[in-house]
Motif scaffolding. Structure first.
Motif, PDB file in Angstrom:
ATOM      1  N   ILE A  19       0.735  -1.377   0.115  1.00 22.57           N
ATOM      2  CA  ILE A  19      -0.185  -0.342  -0.635  1.00 22.57           C
ATOM      3  C   ILE A  19       0.814   1.311  -0.307  1.00 22.57           C
ATOM      4  O   ILE A  19       1.034   2.332  -1.017  1.00 22.57           O
ATOM      5  CB  ILE A  19      -0.996   0.086   1.480  1.00 22.57           C
ATOM      6  CG1 ILE A  19      -1.937  -0.925   1.420  1.00 22.57           C
ATOM      7  CG2 ILE A  19      -1.898   1.398   0.974  1.00 22.57           C
ATOM      8  CD1 ILE A  19      -2.875  -1.287   0.225  1.00 22.57           C
ATOM      9  N   LEU A  20       1.718   1.662   0.716  1.00 23.00           N
ATOM     10  CA  LEU A  20       2.586   2.521   1.271  1.00 23.00           C
ATOM     11  C   LEU A  20       3.805   3.121   0.078  1.00 23.00           C
ATOM     12  O   LEU A  20       4.752   3.308   0.359  1.00 23.00           O
ATOM     13  CB  LEU A  20       2.724   2.734   2.813  1.00 23.00           C
ATOM     14  CG  LEU A  20       1.441   2.550   3.461  1.00 23.00           C
ATOM     15  CD1 LEU A  20       2.059   2.695   4.778  1.00 23.00           C
ATOM     16  CD2 LEU A  20       0.804   4.290   3.161  1.00 23.00           C
ATOM     17  N   GLY A  21       4.346   1.244  -0.511  1.00 24.70           N
ATOM     18  CA  GLY A  21       5.832   1.803  -0.910  1.00 24.70           C
ATOM     19  C   GLY A  21       6.041   2.209  -1.817  1.00 24.70           C
ATOM     20  O   GLY A  21       7.107   2.189  -1.888  1.00 24.70           O
ATOM     21  N   ARG A  22       5.290   2.939  -3.358  1.00 26.33           N
ATOM     22  CA  ARG A  22       5.555   3.899  -3.659  1.00 26.33           C
ATOM     23  C   ARG A  22       5.100   5.101  -3.217  1.00 26.33           C
ATOM     24  O   ARG A  22       5.508   6.188  -4.382  1.00 26.33           O
ATOM     25  CB  ARG A  22       4.195   3.153  -4.672  1.00 26.33           C
ATOM     26  CG  ARG A  22       4.090   2.171  -5.794  1.00 26.33           C
ATOM     27  CD  ARG A  22       3.696   1.549  -6.342  1.00 26.33           C
ATOM     28  NE  ARG A  22       3.218   0.185  -6.787  1.00 26.33           N
ATOM     29  CZ  ARG A  22       2.145  -0.386  -6.506  1.00 26.33           C
ATOM     30  NH1 ARG A  22       0.823   0.462  -5.642  1.00 26.33           N
ATOM     31  NH2 ARG A  22       1.865  -1.268  -6.469  1.00 26.33           N
ATOM     32  N   GLN A  23       4.801   5.639  -1.806  1.00 25.52           N
ATOM     33  CA  GLN A  23       4.649   7.305  -1.407  1.00 25.52           C
ATOM     34  C   GLN A  23       6.205   7.783  -1.637  1.00 25.52           C
ATOM     35  O   GLN A  23       5.832   8.730  -2.439  1.00 25.52           O
ATOM     36  CB  GLN A  23       4.396   7.002  -0.244  1.00 25.52           C
ATOM     37  CG  GLN A  23       2.502   7.174   0.046  1.00 25.52           C
ATOM     38  CD  GLN A  23       1.987   7.615   0.743  1.00 25.52           C
ATOM     39  OE1 GLN A  23       2.833   7.491   2.432  1.00 25.52           O
ATOM     40  NE2 GLN A  23       0.800   6.951   1.443  1.00 25.52           N
ATOM     41  N   THR A  24       7.192   6.984  -0.940  1.00 23.27           N
ATOM     42  CA  THR A  24       8.343   7.961  -1.271  1.00 23.27           C
ATOM     43  C   THR A  24       9.294   6.904  -1.145  1.00 23.27           C
ATOM     44  O   THR A  24       8.777   5.997  -0.734  1.00 23.27           O
ATOM     45  CB  THR A  24       8.414   8.869   0.465  1.00 23.27           C
ATOM     46  OG1 THR A  24       8.547   8.786   1.350  1.00 23.27           O
ATOM     47  CG2 THR A  24       7.589  10.093   0.125  1.00 23.27           C
ATOM     48  N   PRO A  25      10.462   7.259  -1.482  1.00 18.57           N
ATOM     49  CA  PRO A  25      11.526   6.410  -1.394  1.00 18.57           C
ATOM     50  C   PRO A  25      12.155   5.965  -0.353  1.00 18.57           C
ATOM     51  O   PRO A  25      12.291   4.704   0.002  1.00 18.57           O
ATOM     52  CB  PRO A  25      13.002   6.903  -2.704  1.00 18.57           C
ATOM     53  CG  PRO A  25      11.892   8.127  -3.189  1.00 18.57           C
ATOM     54  CD  PRO A  25      10.824   8.241  -2.353  1.00 18.57           C
ATOM     55  N   GLU A  26      12.428   7.641   0.816  1.00 21.60           N
ATOM     56  CA  GLU A  26      12.173   6.787   1.767  1.00 21.60           C
ATOM     57  C   GLU A  26      11.734   6.066   2.375  1.00 21.60           C
ATOM     58  O   GLU A  26      12.274   4.790   3.511  1.00 21.60           O
ATOM     59  CB  GLU A  26      12.684   8.436   2.337  1.00 21.60           C
ATOM     60  CG  GLU A  26      13.391   9.613   2.067  1.00 21.60           C
ATOM     61  CD  GLU A  26      13.426   9.935   0.612  1.00 21.60           C
ATOM     62  OE1 GLU A  26      13.994  10.571   0.285  1.00 21.60           O
ATOM     63  OE2 GLU A  26      11.720  10.099   0.716  1.00 21.60           O
ATOM     64  N   LEU A  27      10.162   5.983   2.618  1.00 22.51           N
ATOM     65  CA  LEU A  27       9.237   5.372   3.005  1.00 22.51           C
ATOM     66  C   LEU A  27       9.037   4.004   2.360  1.00 22.51           C
ATOM     67  O   LEU A  27       9.706   3.131   3.234  1.00 22.51           O
ATOM     68  CB  LEU A  27       7.784   5.400   2.957  1.00 22.51           C
ATOM     69  CG  LEU A  27       6.855   4.927   4.139  1.00 22.51           C
ATOM     70  CD1 LEU A  27       6.935   4.807   5.261  1.00 22.51           C
ATOM     71  CD2 LEU A  27       5.548   4.928   3.610  1.00 22.51           C
ATOM     72  N   LYS A  28      10.085   3.288   1.068  1.00 24.17           N
ATOM     73  CA  LYS A  28       9.489   2.203   0.709  1.00 24.17           C
ATOM     74  C   LYS A  28      11.202   1.483   1.810  1.00 24.17           C
ATOM     75  O   LYS A  28      11.178   0.665   1.708  1.00 24.17           O
ATOM     76  CB  LYS A  28       9.634   1.964  -0.698  1.00 24.17           C
ATOM     77  CG  LYS A  28      10.003   1.064  -1.087  1.00 24.17           C
ATOM     78  CD  LYS A  28       9.897   1.211  -3.146  1.00 24.17           C
ATOM     79  CE  LYS A  28      10.369  -0.745  -3.478  1.00 24.17           C
ATOM     80  NZ  LYS A  28      10.371   0.129  -4.999  1.00 24.17           N
ATOM     81  N   THR A  29      12.750   2.413   1.429  1.00 21.86           N
ATOM     82  CA  THR A  29      13.549   1.899   1.996  1.00 21.86           C
ATOM     83  C   THR A  29      13.697   1.676   3.301  1.00 21.86           C
ATOM     84  O   THR A  29      13.737   0.874   3.949  1.00 21.86           O
ATOM     85  CB  THR A  29      14.476   3.123   1.952  1.00 21.86           C
ATOM     86  OG1 THR A  29      14.705   3.447   0.320  1.00 21.86           O
ATOM     87  CG2 THR A  29      16.544   2.310   2.557  1.00 21.86           C
ATOM     88  N   LEU A  30      12.288   2.434   4.241  1.00 19.72           N
ATOM     89  CA  LEU A  30      12.008   2.132   5.543  1.00 19.72           C
ATOM     90  C   LEU A  30      11.307   0.695   5.476  1.00 19.72           C
ATOM     91  O   LEU A  30      12.030   0.095   6.765  1.00 19.72           O
ATOM     92  CB  LEU A  30      11.707   3.095   6.311  1.00 19.72           C
ATOM     93  CG  LEU A  30      11.411   3.268   8.555  1.00 19.72           C
ATOM     94  CD1 LEU A  30      12.908   3.483   8.533  1.00 19.72           C
ATOM     95  CD2 LEU A  30      10.102   4.358   8.342  1.00 19.72           C
ATOM     96  N   LEU A  31      10.725   0.309   5.062  1.00 22.01           N
ATOM     97  CA  LEU A  31       9.618  -0.642   4.995  1.00 22.01           C
ATOM     98  C   LEU A  31      10.116  -1.578   5.056  1.00 22.01           C
ATOM     99  O   LEU A  31      10.225  -2.492   5.547  1.00 22.01           O
ATOM    100  CB  LEU A  31       8.572  -0.639   4.714  1.00 22.01           C
ATOM    101  CG  LEU A  31       7.530   0.795   4.842  1.00 22.01           C
ATOM    102  CD1 LEU A  31       6.302   0.643   4.383  1.00 22.01           C
ATOM    103  CD2 LEU A  31       7.193   0.443   6.411  1.00 22.01           C
TER     104      LEU A  31
END
Length: 172
Positions: free
Chosen positions: A26-38
């Motif tokens: 769901i959230l992995g495409r929002q921002t590169p930083e969030l994708k990296t964190l998850l």
């Protein structure tokens, strides 16, 4: 006791991996930083799961019959928390890791009372997993978990659900 510890830990790490997979869906495409964190937290959980899978073999422990439910339930929790937004996804992480950190602490306390040298590696594995789970908790707080709508309700429901899952997976 050792069988219960390994059985529930394998199920818990399975759920953890799938929680992050659900959140990333769901959230992995929002921002590169969030994708990296998850992805970073998911990858650590995958290492934990590999460790628990090996302990299942090494100690000849029967996995919980609820293993498939742990995978599906974890994914559903990840997706649901992510649909509520980034802060709610972080609340999910904070709640899960709070419960799991305490659970691993309880296991370590019990293991250290046994004083068997043969259990030193198991103690080290559980301590490593606990420490990384607590890092995830800190990361969730740093990323706004406590600013989620209805934070306390979400936190307590998820933490309580984890407690029920732990109790069931230890026994079934």
């Amino acid at each position: 006791m050792i069988d219960q510890f390994i059985r529930v830990n394998q199920a818990g790490e399975t759920a953890a991996v799938t929680i992050y997979k659900g959140q990333m869906a769901i959230l992995g495409r929002q921002t590169p930083e969030l994708k990296t964190l998850l992805a970073h937290m998911r990858d650590q959980e995958m290492v934990h799961l590999e460790l628990m899978d090996q302990l299942i073999v090494d100690f000849k422990v029967r996995p919980t019959l609820l293993q498939p439910l742990a995978a599906v339930g974890g994914y559903m929790l990840g997706v649901t928390s992510a649909l509520l937004g980034v802060k709610s996804a972080m609340t999910c992480t904070e709640a899960v890791e709070t419960r799991i950190g305490g659970h691993y602490d309880d296991q370590l306390r019990d293991l250290y009372q046994l004083k068997y040298k043969e259990l030193d590696e198991l103690k080290g594995t559980i301590a490593k997993c606990r420490d990384e789970e607590l890092e995830h908790l800190d990361t969730a707080v740093e990323n706004g978990s406590q600013l989620a709508p209805l934070y306390k309700l979400q936190f307590e429901l998820i933490k309580g659900g984890c407690g029920v899952a732990i109790w069931l997976c230890e026994r079934i």
